[in-house]
Design a protein around this motif. Structure first.
Motif, PDB file in Angstrom:
ATOM      1  N   LEU A 334     -19.600  18.246  -6.008  1.00 38.30           N
ATOM      2  CA  LEU A 334     -19.324  19.664  -5.795  1.00 38.30           C
ATOM      3  C   LEU A 334     -20.527  20.540  -6.106  1.00 38.30           C
ATOM      4  N   THR A 335     -21.141  20.343  -7.265  1.00 37.60           N
ATOM      5  CA  THR A 335     -22.216  21.227  -7.720  1.00 37.60           C
ATOM      6  C   THR A 335     -23.604  20.658  -7.490  1.00 37.60           C
ATOM      7  N   GLU A 336     -23.691  19.366  -7.155  1.00 35.15           N
ATOM      8  CA  GLU A 336     -24.962  18.663  -6.972  1.00 35.15           C
ATOM      9  C   GLU A 336     -25.783  18.606  -8.262  1.00 35.15           C
ATOM     10  N   LEU A 337     -25.133  18.852  -9.385  1.00 37.37           N
ATOM     11  CA  LEU A 337     -25.767  18.634 -10.685  1.00 37.37           C
ATOM     12  C   LEU A 337     -25.615  17.165 -11.066  1.00 37.37           C
ATOM     13  N   PRO A 338     -26.421  16.672 -12.012  1.00 38.97           N
ATOM     14  CA  PRO A 338     -26.147  15.335 -12.555  1.00 38.97           C
ATOM     15  C   PRO A 338     -24.729  15.277 -13.106  1.00 38.97           C
ATOM     16  N   ASN A 339     -24.103  14.084 -13.021  1.00 46.13           N
ATOM     17  CA  ASN A 339     -22.729  13.964 -13.504  1.00 46.13           C
ATOM     18  C   ASN A 339     -22.690  13.367 -14.906  1.00 46.13           C
ATOM     19  N   ARG A 340     -21.492  13.101 -15.384  1.00 50.70           N
ATOM     20  CA  ARG A 340     -21.313  12.596 -16.751  1.00 50.70           C
ATOM     21  C   ARG A 340     -22.053  11.278 -16.961  1.00 50.70           C
ATOM     22  N   ARG A 341     -22.022  10.396 -15.964  1.00 47.93           N
ATOM     23  CA  ARG A 341     -22.659   9.091 -16.107  1.00 47.93           C
ATOM     24  C   ARG A 341     -24.151   9.232 -16.352  1.00 47.93           C
ATOM     25  N   LEU A 342     -24.829  10.051 -15.532  1.00 46.24           N
ATOM     26  CA  LEU A 342     -26.262  10.238 -15.710  1.00 46.24           C
ATOM     27  C   LEU A 342     -26.552  10.943 -17.026  1.00 46.24           C
ATOM     28  N   PHE A 343     -25.706  11.908 -17.392  1.00 47.03           N
ATOM     29  CA  PHE A 343     -25.901  12.625 -18.653  1.00 47.03           C
ATOM     30  C   PHE A 343     -25.860  11.657 -19.832  1.00 47.03           C
ATOM     31  N   GLN A 344     -24.880  10.762 -19.832  1.00 51.80           N
ATOM     32  CA  GLN A 344     -24.757   9.803 -20.924  1.00 51.80           C
ATOM     33  C   GLN A 344     -25.921   8.812 -20.933  1.00 51.80           C
ATOM     34  N   GLU A 345     -26.322   8.347 -19.746  1.00 56.35           N
ATOM     35  CA  GLU A 345     -27.451   7.418 -19.663  1.00 56.35           C
ATOM     36  C   GLU A 345     -28.727   8.069 -20.189  1.00 56.35           C
ATOM     37  N   ARG A 346     -28.970   9.331 -19.776  1.00 60.47           N
ATOM     38  CA  ARG A 346     -30.183  10.017 -20.222  1.00 60.47           C
ATOM     39  C   ARG A 346     -30.154  10.278 -21.730  1.00 60.47           C
ATOM     40  N   LEU A 347     -28.977  10.626 -22.247  1.00 60.17           N
ATOM     41  CA  LEU A 347     -28.866  10.850 -23.685  1.00 60.17           C
ATOM     42  C   LEU A 347     -29.120   9.562 -24.454  1.00 60.17           C
ATOM     43  N   ASP A 348     -28.559   8.446 -23.988  1.00 61.97           N
ATOM     44  CA  ASP A 348     -28.818   7.155 -24.632  1.00 61.97           C
ATOM     45  C   ASP A 348     -30.306   6.838 -24.619  1.00 61.97           C
ATOM     46  N   LEU A 349     -30.952   7.080 -23.483  1.00 63.56           N
ATOM     47  CA  LEU A 349     -32.383   6.787 -23.359  1.00 63.56           C
ATOM     48  C   LEU A 349     -33.205   7.640 -24.307  1.00 63.56           C
ATOM     49  N   VAL A 350     -32.888   8.928 -24.370  1.00 65.64           N
ATOM     50  CA  VAL A 350     -33.629   9.820 -25.264  1.00 65.64           C
ATOM     51  C   VAL A 350     -33.451   9.401 -26.719  1.00 65.64           C
ATOM     52  N   LEU A 351     -32.222   9.032 -27.092  1.00 69.70           N
ATOM     53  CA  LEU A 351     -31.969   8.646 -28.484  1.00 69.70           C
ATOM     54  C   LEU A 351     -32.664   7.341 -28.848  1.00 69.70           C
ATOM     55  N   ARG A 352     -32.756   6.404 -27.880  1.00 67.62           N
ATOM     56  CA  ARG A 352     -33.436   5.128 -28.166  1.00 67.62           C
ATOM     57  C   ARG A 352     -34.927   5.330 -28.401  1.00 67.62           C
ATOM     58  N   ARG A 353     -35.519   6.245 -27.676  1.00 64.27           N
ATOM     59  CA  ARG A 353     -36.968   6.450 -27.766  1.00 64.27           C
ATOM     60  C   ARG A 353     -37.353   7.519 -28.773  1.00 64.27           C
ATOM     61  N   ARG A 354     -36.381   8.120 -29.393  1.00 63.04           N
ATOM     62  CA  ARG A 354     -36.648   9.265 -30.239  1.00 63.04           C
ATOM     63  C   ARG A 354     -37.058   8.844 -31.635  1.00 63.04           C
ATOM     64  N   ASP A 355     -38.081   9.526 -32.171  1.00 61.24           N
ATOM     65  CA  ASP A 355     -38.416   9.387 -33.578  1.00 61.24           C
ATOM     66  C   ASP A 355     -37.276   9.993 -34.389  1.00 61.24           C
ATOM     67  N   PRO A 356     -36.777   9.279 -35.402  1.00 58.41           N
ATOM     68  CA  PRO A 356     -35.627   9.788 -36.178  1.00 58.41           C
ATOM     69  C   PRO A 356     -35.843  11.166 -36.766  1.00 58.41           C
ATOM     70  N   ARG A 357     -37.098  11.595 -36.868  1.00 60.11           N
ATOM     71  CA  ARG A 357     -37.368  12.902 -37.462  1.00 60.11           C
ATOM     72  C   ARG A 357     -37.422  14.009 -36.413  1.00 60.11           C
ATOM     73  N   GLU A 358     -37.405  13.668 -35.131  1.00 65.20           N
ATOM     74  CA  GLU A 358     -37.485  14.672 -34.067  1.00 65.20           C
ATOM     75  C   GLU A 358     -36.087  15.047 -33.591  1.00 65.20           C
ATOM     76  N   PRO A 359     -35.795  16.339 -33.457  1.00 68.65           N
ATOM     77  CA  PRO A 359     -34.438  16.771 -33.101  1.00 68.65           C
ATOM     78  C   PRO A 359     -34.139  16.598 -31.606  1.00 68.65           C
ATOM     79  N   VAL A 360     -32.878  16.429 -31.315  1.00 65.38           N
ATOM     80  CA  VAL A 360     -32.351  16.427 -29.948  1.00 65.38           C
ATOM     81  C   VAL A 360     -31.058  17.230 -29.984  1.00 65.38           C
ATOM     82  N   ALA A 361     -30.951  18.213 -29.123  1.00 67.61           N
ATOM     83  CA  ALA A 361     -29.757  19.069 -29.107  1.00 67.61           C
ATOM     84  C   ALA A 361     -28.860  18.702 -27.921  1.00 67.61           C
ATOM     85  N   VAL A 362     -27.567  18.681 -28.175  1.00 62.61           N
ATOM     86  CA  VAL A 362     -26.566  18.417 -27.143  1.00 62.61           C
ATOM     87  C   VAL A 362     -25.525  19.523 -27.212  1.00 62.61           C
ATOM     88  N   ALA A 363     -25.177  20.072 -26.060  1.00 65.78           N
ATOM     89  CA  ALA A 363     -24.185  21.151 -26.020  1.00 65.78           C
ATOM     90  C   ALA A 363     -23.158  20.873 -24.936  1.00 65.78           C
TER      91      ALA A 363
END
Length: 764
Positions: A334-363
């Motif tokens: 409908l909106t041509e935005l990324p969907n829930r599946r891509l959002f979750q995959e990207r969040l998992d990827l960011v968290l795996r590569r993230r330094d534990p001291r660097e923040p990541v915000a989710v809303a």
């Protein structure tokens, strides 16, 4: 590798042991010392060879007899091996003693009979392991079979002279051997390709065994053509190894892997390419080296290359389709935005590569009362609104992270490098953008949203925890009408569980009739009598006791239960009004409506039916709506209010002064009363500003032809001020707290009796 059943009989185990001994003896016989002894005892070589062939046929037949699975295929294979063994025994026992041996002979017929049975066995196994065969698999089979047959034909047909020598039967038999081996070579590799390049032991061993047999036949033909064949040599040993491998394949248990093994995937990609290259090399060899390549071999190689080209085109198309399918699977239609599946995959990827001291915000962004828009205007307009919301969010977001539609009216925001302050700033911008009006088909809508914010690592270290806390924070923002709320890790877990539990209990409570109404009297200051009551809903929870509206109304609104809840409240209130009228109390009953109720096109008809069912006149029912309708599709609300007012129902604007007050809207709305909020009324006796607001609002209401109802009257001083300013009706704790009808009714009767007595005394 286990090839004998765990419960095999003793004779079967003895057969395998004998086969192992014979196979070892076959190789020992090749050694120089043993070979000299075998030459002095020529019959021993013949017996050894016959025993191996016969034993192989017996063991395969035993497998077919003892195991039902693939029995037909192994019966065919046993028949083929039996024919081969019979030909060998007949040759050794009868024909080898003749000088010269006849050619062709019955032994040749029995040896050639092996091939049809072997072909049939292969096809039977292939059919058992494959259902529908796709076009790429057919092409793989063609590539494999054509290339294998091309290479085999070079071996079997190069220098072949049997076409012009000897009798017709001799020529036919001479041609049959190489052709049978060429077909077998092509069928072997083609069947493997058609099987999907299965790498299970059964398939690999069977192909290896039959392939070794074909290679040994080629070596034998070459040695025979050059006069270098020696009985009991390496060629005979290869035939024995081939039989042993086929027997091992027959006794392999069939395995059904749950997923495609990586080895099989690699083979399926690499082998067709390697075979096509081999076919190309064969053609290049013939053209560049001026070598004599059989015409049949060239044709087969050309067929393999052609199939490879078509296969490559199909692969390119499949890759494009897969890429498109992958994009669609991760994009909201409908909106041509990324969907829930891509959002979750990207969040998992960011968290795996993230330094534990660097923040990541989710809303999580959830539109307020979107269900009402869908119900009122239809899904078409709702979809159009979602598209406009997505476009506006994308524009305001600016691509600093990932914006996705999670489903329904819920959007997700991922900010990989944002701390709490930066995330708040971005979310505030999004909220501001959403609060501008949306122009749709013949209607302009104002919407709001609730945003829950969680930040790694403070609110969780994994995807599920972060999203859960953001979701809980969103519900907190919705219930508090704050727009934006930051997660509170430990508390959010409790809030989320409590919210879900409350929602399920509320659904059950609506089914079980657990809602009750308390009523607060409204005093008419002009005549000093109780003119009506306001119905206030309570939830009589079976374990928590009486739950007040702020504990469940917001949840009911968000869960889409507010319509059903309002219907129950209206029915109970009208029924109680009828009971009071029967008791001699001529009272009006006021019921609060939510904005979503006004968007329900069936509301006027339901109210009319309820009044008729209980025999209550429309004038006895007052309906109150909040100023929120002024910001949420006032045109639609006005239409519904006009219908209700035309029925004779009196309408009031509740909590006046606390919302987005607009005199233009107030002038246009078909309402009869203004109900001033307690925040102004409660201090009008001590606060000059509050007094000025109350006094001016009374005048405004009267100038617009409306009555003013003041709520929150808690002392006599406030009541005196309101009476002096000509306020019409008042309610508050000074008069009476909200009470259940069984407690309030005696009080109402007593007030009515006192008023009647006072009136009579005054007349006297």
């Amino acid at each position: 590798m286990r090839v004998v059943p765990a419960r095999g009989r003793g004779w079967l185990r003895a057969g395998f042991a004998l086969g192992l001994v014979l196979l070892i003896a076959q190789f020992v016989a090749i050694l120089p010392g043993a070979r000299a002894w075998m030459d002095r005892h020529a019959g021993m070589h013949d017996v050894l060879q016959d025993a191996i062939y016969v034993l192989a046929a017996v063991l395969v037949a035993a497998r077919a007899a003892r195991v039902r699975r693939d029995r037909g295929a192994w019966l065919l294979m046993a028949a083929g091996l039996g024919c081969y063994a019979a030909g060998t025994v007949y040759w050794v026992a009868v024909l080898a003693r003749m000088n010269p041996p006849p050619y062709p002979s019955a032994a040749d017929v029995m040896w050639l009979a092996y091939y049809p049975f072997a072909y049939a066995a292969l096809l039977r196994l292939l059919r058992a392991r494959r259902g529908r065969i796709s076009a790429p698999m057919w092409l793989d089979g063609l590539i494999a079979s054509a290339c294998a047959a091309a290479l085999a034909s070079v071996v079997f047909l190069s220098g072949f002279t049997g076409f012009s020598a000897g009798s017709v039967p001799a020529v036919l038999v001479s041609v049959a051997y190489p052709i049978a081996d060429i077909v077998l070579a092509g069928l072997l590799l083609g069947a493997w390709a058609l099987s999907g390049w299965h790498t299970e032991p059964l398939w690999i061993l069977l192909l290896a065994g039959m392939g070794i047999n074909t290679v040994a036949n080629g070596i034998h033909m070459f040695d025979t053509a050059h006069g270098s064949y020696t009985p009991g040599g390496w060629t005979d040993a290869l035939w024995s190894v081939a039989l042993a491998v086929i027997v091992a394949a027959a006794w392999q248990p069939r395995r059904r892997p749950s997923a495609r093994p990586p080895a099989r995937a690699l083979v399926g990609v690499a082998l067709p390419a390697v075979l096509a290259c081999a076919a190309m090399a064969l053609l290049l060899y013939g053209s560049l080296r001026n070598a004599v390549v059989p015409h049949t071999s060239s044709l087969l190689a050309a067929a393999a290359i052609t199939a490879a080209i078509v296969r490559m085109l199909l692969t390119v198309r499949a890759v494009e389709s897969l890429t498109d399918a992958r994009r669609q699977a991760r994009t909201d239609d409908l909106t041509e935005l990324p969907n829930r599946r891509l959002f979750q995959e990207r969040l998992d990827l960011v968290l795996r590569r993230r330094d534990p001291r660097e923040p990541v915000a989710v809303a999580i962004v959830d539109l307020d009362r979107f269900k009402e828009i869908n119900d009122s205007f239809g899904h078409h307009l709702g979809d159009q609104l979602l598209q406009l919301v997505a476009a506006r969010l994308s524009e305001a977001f600016g691509g600093a992270g990932l914006l996705a539609r999670l489903g329904g009216d819920e959007f997700g925001v991922l900010l990989p490098d944002a701390d709490v302050d930066r995330a708040r700033e971005v979310m505030t911008d999004l909220l501001t953008a959403l609060r501008h009006p949306f122009d749709l088909e013949q209607v302009t809508l104002h919407i709001d949203a609730s945003i829950g914010l969680a930040v790694f690592p403070d609110h969780g270290a994994d995807r599920s925890t972060l999203l859960r806390h953001a979701d809980n924070a969103m519900y907190t923002a919705k219930s508090e009408h704050s727009g934006l709320s930051l997660a509170n890790a430990g508390a959010d877990d409790d809030i989320g569980r409590r919210r879900l539990t409350t929602l399920e209990e509320l659904r059950t409570g609506l089914d079980n009739g657990e809602l009750v109404l308390h009523y607060q009297p409204q005093l008419d200051l002009g005549c000093g009598t109780v003119a009506g009551v306001e119905a206030l809903v309570r939830w009589n929870h079976p374990t928590r006791g009486l739950v007040y509206p702020d504990g469940f109304l917001a949840l009911a609104e968000h869960a889409g239960l507010i319509g059903r809840l309002t219907m129950q409240v209206l029915d109970m209130a009208v029924e109680q009004c009828r009971a009071w009228r029967d008791a001699g109390l001529d009272l009006t009953v006021a019921v609060n409506l939510s904005t979503s109720n006004l968007h329900d096109p069936t509301l006027p008809a339901y109210i009319a039916a309820t009044l008729t069912r209980h025999g209550v006149p429309p004038a006895a029912l007052h309906l109150e709506v909040t100023e929120e309708i002024l910001m949420r599709d006032a045109a639609r609300a006005t239409e519904t209010l006009a219908q209700l007012r035309a029925m004779g129902i009196r309408l009031a604007v509740d909590d006046y002064g606390t919302g987005y007050s607009s005199l233009a809207y107030l002038h246009a709305l078909p309402v009869d009363d203004l109900k001033l909020d307690r925040a102004f009324v409660g201090h009008c006796d001590t606060d000059p500003r509050s007094a000025a607001i109350v006094k001016s609002t009374v005048e405004l209401a009267h100038n617009l032809g409306m009555r003013l109802i003041a709520e929150g009257v808690e002392n006599e001083a406030v009541l005196d001020r309101l009476r002096r300013w000509d306020c019409d009706l008042v309610q508050g704790y000074h008069l009476s707290r909200p009470q259940a009808p069984e407690r309030l009714t005696p009080w109402l009767l007593e007030r009515q009796e006192s008023a009647t007595t006072a009136d009579i005394a005054g007349r006297a």
